[in-house]
Design an enzyme around this catalytic site. Sequence first.
Site, PDB file in Angstrom:
ATOM      1  N   GLU A  98      33.438  20.815  30.779  1.00 34.22           N
ATOM      2  CA  GLU A  98      32.085  20.975  30.805  1.00 34.22           C
ATOM      3  C   GLU A  98      31.553  20.802  29.716  1.00 34.22           C
ATOM      4  OE1 GLU A  98      29.323  20.491  32.245  1.00 34.22           O
ATOM      5  OE2 GLU A  98      28.781  22.094  33.608  1.00 34.22           O
ATOM      6  N   ASP A  99      30.380  20.155  29.455  1.00 27.79           N
ATOM      7  CA  ASP A  99      29.499  20.176  28.135  1.00 27.79           C
ATOM      8  C   ASP A  99      28.870  21.641  27.933  1.00 27.79           C
ATOM      9  OD1 ASP A  99      27.630  20.139  30.491  1.00 27.79           O
ATOM     10  OD2 ASP A  99      26.443  18.545  29.600  1.00 27.79           O
ATOM     11  N   ASP A 102      25.414  27.091  31.977  1.00 26.95           N
ATOM     12  CA  ASP A 102      24.079  27.661  31.516  1.00 26.95           C
ATOM     13  C   ASP A 102      24.071  28.883  32.741  1.00 26.95           C
ATOM     14  OD1 ASP A 102      21.558  27.856  30.557  1.00 26.95           O
ATOM     15  OD2 ASP A 102      20.811  26.792  32.164  1.00 26.95           O
ATOM     16  N   PHE A 151      17.476  25.133  24.231  1.00 26.56           N
ATOM     17  CA  PHE A 151      17.708  23.992  24.955  1.00 26.56           C
ATOM     18  C   PHE A 151      18.193  22.900  23.641  1.00 26.56           C
ATOM     19  CE2 PHE A 151      17.026  19.452  26.468  1.00 26.56           C
ATOM     20  CZ  PHE A 151      17.563  19.902  28.028  1.00 26.56           C
ATOM     21  N   ARG A 164      22.160  11.634  24.061  1.00 28.19           N
ATOM     22  CA  ARG A 164      23.676  12.006  24.222  1.00 28.19           C
ATOM     23  C   ARG A 164      24.481  11.579  23.244  1.00 28.19           C
ATOM     24  NH1 ARG A 164      23.966  13.568  29.953  1.00 28.19           N
ATOM     25  NH2 ARG A 164      22.779  12.537  31.483  1.00 28.19           N
TER      26      ARG A 164
HETATM   27  P1  5GP Z   1      24.373  25.272  35.257  1.00 29.07           P
HETATM   28  O1  5GP Z   1      24.600  25.045  36.467  1.00 29.07           O
HETATM   29  O2  5GP Z   1      25.371  26.299  34.649  1.00 29.07           O
HETATM   30  O3  5GP Z   1      22.975  26.072  34.947  1.00 29.07           O
HETATM   31  O4  5GP Z   1      23.969  24.034  34.332  1.00 29.07           O
HETATM   32  C1  5GP Z   1      24.981  23.610  33.533  1.00 29.07           C
HETATM   33  C2  5GP Z   1      24.263  21.912  33.231  1.00 29.07           C
HETATM   34  O5  5GP Z   1      22.745  21.988  32.875  1.00 29.07           O
HETATM   35  C3  5GP Z   1      25.133  21.251  32.369  1.00 29.07           C
HETATM   36  O6  5GP Z   1      25.906  20.609  32.447  1.00 29.07           O
HETATM   37  C4  5GP Z   1      23.881  20.451  31.680  1.00 29.07           C
HETATM   38  O7  5GP Z   1      23.821  19.320  32.134  1.00 29.07           O
HETATM   39  C5  5GP Z   1      22.595  21.212  32.162  1.00 29.07           C
HETATM   40  N1  5GP Z   1      22.115  22.052  30.596  1.00 29.07           N
HETATM   41  C6  5GP Z   1      22.257  23.580  30.796  1.00 29.07           C
HETATM   42  N2  5GP Z   1      21.739  23.846  29.622  1.00 29.07           N
HETATM   43  C7  5GP Z   1      21.295  22.829  28.680  1.00 29.07           C
HETATM   44  C8  5GP Z   1      20.842  22.515  27.513  1.00 29.07           C
HETATM   45  O8  5GP Z   1      20.541  23.346  26.769  1.00 29.07           O
HETATM   46  N3  5GP Z   1      20.642  21.186  27.161  1.00 29.07           N
HETATM   47  C9  5GP Z   1      21.055  20.234  27.934  1.00 29.07           C
HETATM   48  N4  5GP Z   1      20.700  18.928  27.549  1.00 29.07           N
HETATM   49  N5  5GP Z   1      21.468  20.315  29.113  1.00 29.07           N
HETATM   50  C10 5GP Z   1      21.613  21.626  29.520  1.00 29.07           C
END
Ligand code: 5GP
Length: 174
Positions: A98-99, A102, A151, A164
């Site tokens: 995963e990147d 959150d 963010f 990206r």
């Molecule tokens: P989750 O389902 O854990 O809330 O979200 C994960 C996804 O939300 C990540 O794969 C990413 O695409 C997006 N995301 C969450 N936080 C950030 C952030 O700080 N910056 C960006 N660009 N994307 C985020």
Amino acid sequence: MNHKIEVFISSDRISKRILEIANEIDKHYKGSDNLILIGLLRGSYMFMSDLSKLIKTPHEIDFITASSYGAGTVSSGDVKILKDLDGDIKGKDIIIIEDIIDTGNTLSKVKEILSIRNPTSIKICTLLDKPSRREIAVSVDYIGFEIPDEFVVGMGLDLDQKYRHLPFVGKITE
Ligand code: 5GP
């Protein structure tokens, strides 16, 4: 519109940390001939590529696409698989790449879907983690950096599909 972006985690620090993670992975999976990295598109592409080059244990790669935030920056909690894996993962040691984690919604859903297919093991590896934002508990095995609730963009992470490509993790200042 273009934003002003300030370096939050430098490219150098990221490279060093990715090498450490690759070494940890090699230590854990020594001798495995069933390892597969599964990248969550699109955000994980850059981290996954950098990591894959540094892991010495032979491994395959595959990708899965889950629904993303779209143009907004808030997770809906309603996660869908938009593009499935190409291959079978039965009997494989999988590491989901995963990147950023959150709320944890995306990952817990993807993990649930992949678990049903009987892999031998599942581990999770993320470049970034925002633990303060978690809504669903997910156990993460390899974490590049824990970051506060900000963010960020770069290293695969976007804002409306931009930024990206940046080789560092940046914060938008304007
Ligand atoms: P989750 O389902 O854990 O809330 O979200 C994960 C996804 O939300 C990540 O794969 C990413 O695409 C997006 N995301 C969450 N936080 C950030 C952030 O700080 N910056 C960006 N660009 N994307 C985020």
